[in-house]
Design an enzyme around this catalytic site. Structure first.
Site, mmCIF file in Angstrom:
data_model
loop_
_atom_site.group_PDB
_atom_site.id
_atom_site.type_symbol
_atom_site.label_atom_id
_atom_site.label_comp_id
_atom_site.label_asym_id
_atom_site.label_seq_id
_atom_site.Cartn_x
_atom_site.Cartn_y
_atom_site.Cartn_z
ATOM 1 C CG ASP A 104 -1.949 -6.434 -2.571
ATOM 2 O OD1 ASP A 104 -1.759 -7.156 -1.567
ATOM 3 O OD2 ASP A 104 -2.883 -5.625 -2.652
ATOM 4 C CB SER A 105 2.005 -7.886 1.025
ATOM 5 O OG SER A 105 0.832 -7.675 1.783
ATOM 6 C CB THR B 32 -0.937 0.003 1.233
ATOM 7 O OG1 THR B 32 -1.766 -1.155 1.175
ATOM 8 C CG2 THR B 32 -1.814 1.238 1.275
ATOM 9 C CB THR C 208 -0.126 -3.850 6.069
ATOM 10 O OG1 THR C 208 -1.322 -3.778 5.275
ATOM 11 C CG2 THR C 208 0.552 -2.494 6.091
#
Length: 370
Positions: free
Chosen positions: A85-86, A15, A117
């Protein structure tokens, strides 16, 4: 000129650097350094122009002077070619990060990983185990609100993470978020809306960012001077590990489907490590798996608490008798990461792996029996 510290910031996605695309959803953006350079709290453009613009460190950014240190803190952003994106991260991504920390280890004084996150707790735990020896500070951080937005928490998270990596000697993997620095093997994401998105349920923070940034040396795994200034990694990990949550509707078929072809399973149980006592069909499946050398670890579903080696309730006794390993006060994320690490130690016997799971090696657990 003041003494300089150099920090490498590895930008992996998440993010922190996201903007909305044509479909109106957030995706990671490239060239994040250009954005960071325009933020005066993260880069002293005047100092950089006067001292570094025409030197071999022109690709660094410079933190403005502050009361936290008299050092001049320089940092370089190393941006991955593929930003993710994780939620898309796999073991391969964390292996890449560990290898990059090792590759650049002697070029920098500390490391920051800008990480999404959603899987930070997994990433911090996995990196903690992979980095078997690390003599410098490694800090994971990110943002709940992208750096492009005026209310972004990313600026302060990055600022504090870089300062901690430059000024604090914490030879382990950590997570800074909101205002606190957590041990990598102790952290959990607890909110997808709050700025303080992380907490450490069974262990206090290593540091809280107040008017100063100070860590209590007694909080650290390694006493000062006890860790060599080197980096050694173990980057072979078992991929046959998974988390299974016990629920009232669980069946033997579910147990069998998850346990088959797995080397290790994190079993999330009720309370102190309990399962329904009347469901002997379930216990038989677990016992069968353990006899086939599947390493099963019992972790509580509760946010805070422990699963001990001695059952408190009758509903937990059968798991102990089946040979399931207690997680003590480890998080599910830490157990999964540790299983992946321990199971890849092919030189160990099954029983040695069981004992290693019950042993504190990265500050991940407290075992009162040891």
């Amino acid at each position: 000129m003041a003494q300089m510290k150099r920090i490498l910031v590895i930008y992996t996605g998440g993010t922190f650097g996201m903007l909305k695309n044509e479909k109106g959803v957030l995706v990671p953006q490239k060239n994040i350094e250009q954005v960071v350079r325009r933020l005066p709290q993260l880069h002293d453009e005047e100092y950089w122009t006067e001292n570094f613009a025409n030197t071999n460190v022109k690709d660094y950014l410079v933190l403005p002077d502050g009361k936290d240190t008299e050092l001049k803190v320089l940092y370089k952003i190393y941006e991955y070619e593929e930003l993710k994106d994780s939620s898309d991260f796999t073991l391969d991504d964390w292996i890449k990060m560990a290898r990059d920390i090792k590759r650049f280890y002697h070029d920098y004084d500390g490391f920051v990983v800008l990480h999404g996150t959603d899987t930070t707790a997994y990433g911090a735990s996995i990196l903690s185990f992979m980095l078997e020896v690390v003599g410098k500070t490694v800090v994971l951080t990110g943002a709940q609100i992208p750096i492009f937005q005026p209310r972004s928490d990313g600026s302060n998270n990055l600022l504090c993470a870089v300062l901690i990596a430059a000024t604090q000697h914490i030879p382990e993997v950590t997570v800074f978020f909101g205002s606190k620095l957590f041990r990598g093997t102790r952290v959990k994401k607890v909110s997808n809306t709050r700025i303080h998105a992380f907490d450490s349920p069974n262990f206090p923070p290593l540091l809280e960012a107040k008017t100063t940034l100070d860590v209590d040396p007694k909080m650290l795994i390694h006493p000062a001077g006890s860790v060599p200034n080197e980096c050694r990694i173990h980057d072979k990990l078992s991929r046959k590990v998974y988390v299974l949550k016990v629920a009232p509707t669980i069946t033997p078929e579910v147990i069998r489907a998850v346990f088959d072809n797995m080397e290790g399973v994190v079993l999330e149980t009720y309370g102190n490590g309990n399962m329904p006592i009347k469901r002997r069909d379930i216990y038989r499946e677990i016992e069968r798996a353990v006899k086939n050398n599947v390493l099963v670890v019992n972790v509580t579903q509760c946010f805070n608490g422990t699963v001990l080696g001695k059952a408190i309730y009758e509903t937990g006794l059968l798991l102990v008798e089946c040979g399931v390993v207690p997680a003590f006060d480890m998080t599910s994320e830490a157990v999964l990461a540790k299983l992946s690490y321990v199971l890849s130690k092919t030189e160990l016997s099954y029983q040695q792996k069981v004992e290693l799971m019950k042993t504190n090696i990265r500050g991940e657990l407290y075992n009162p029996q040891h």
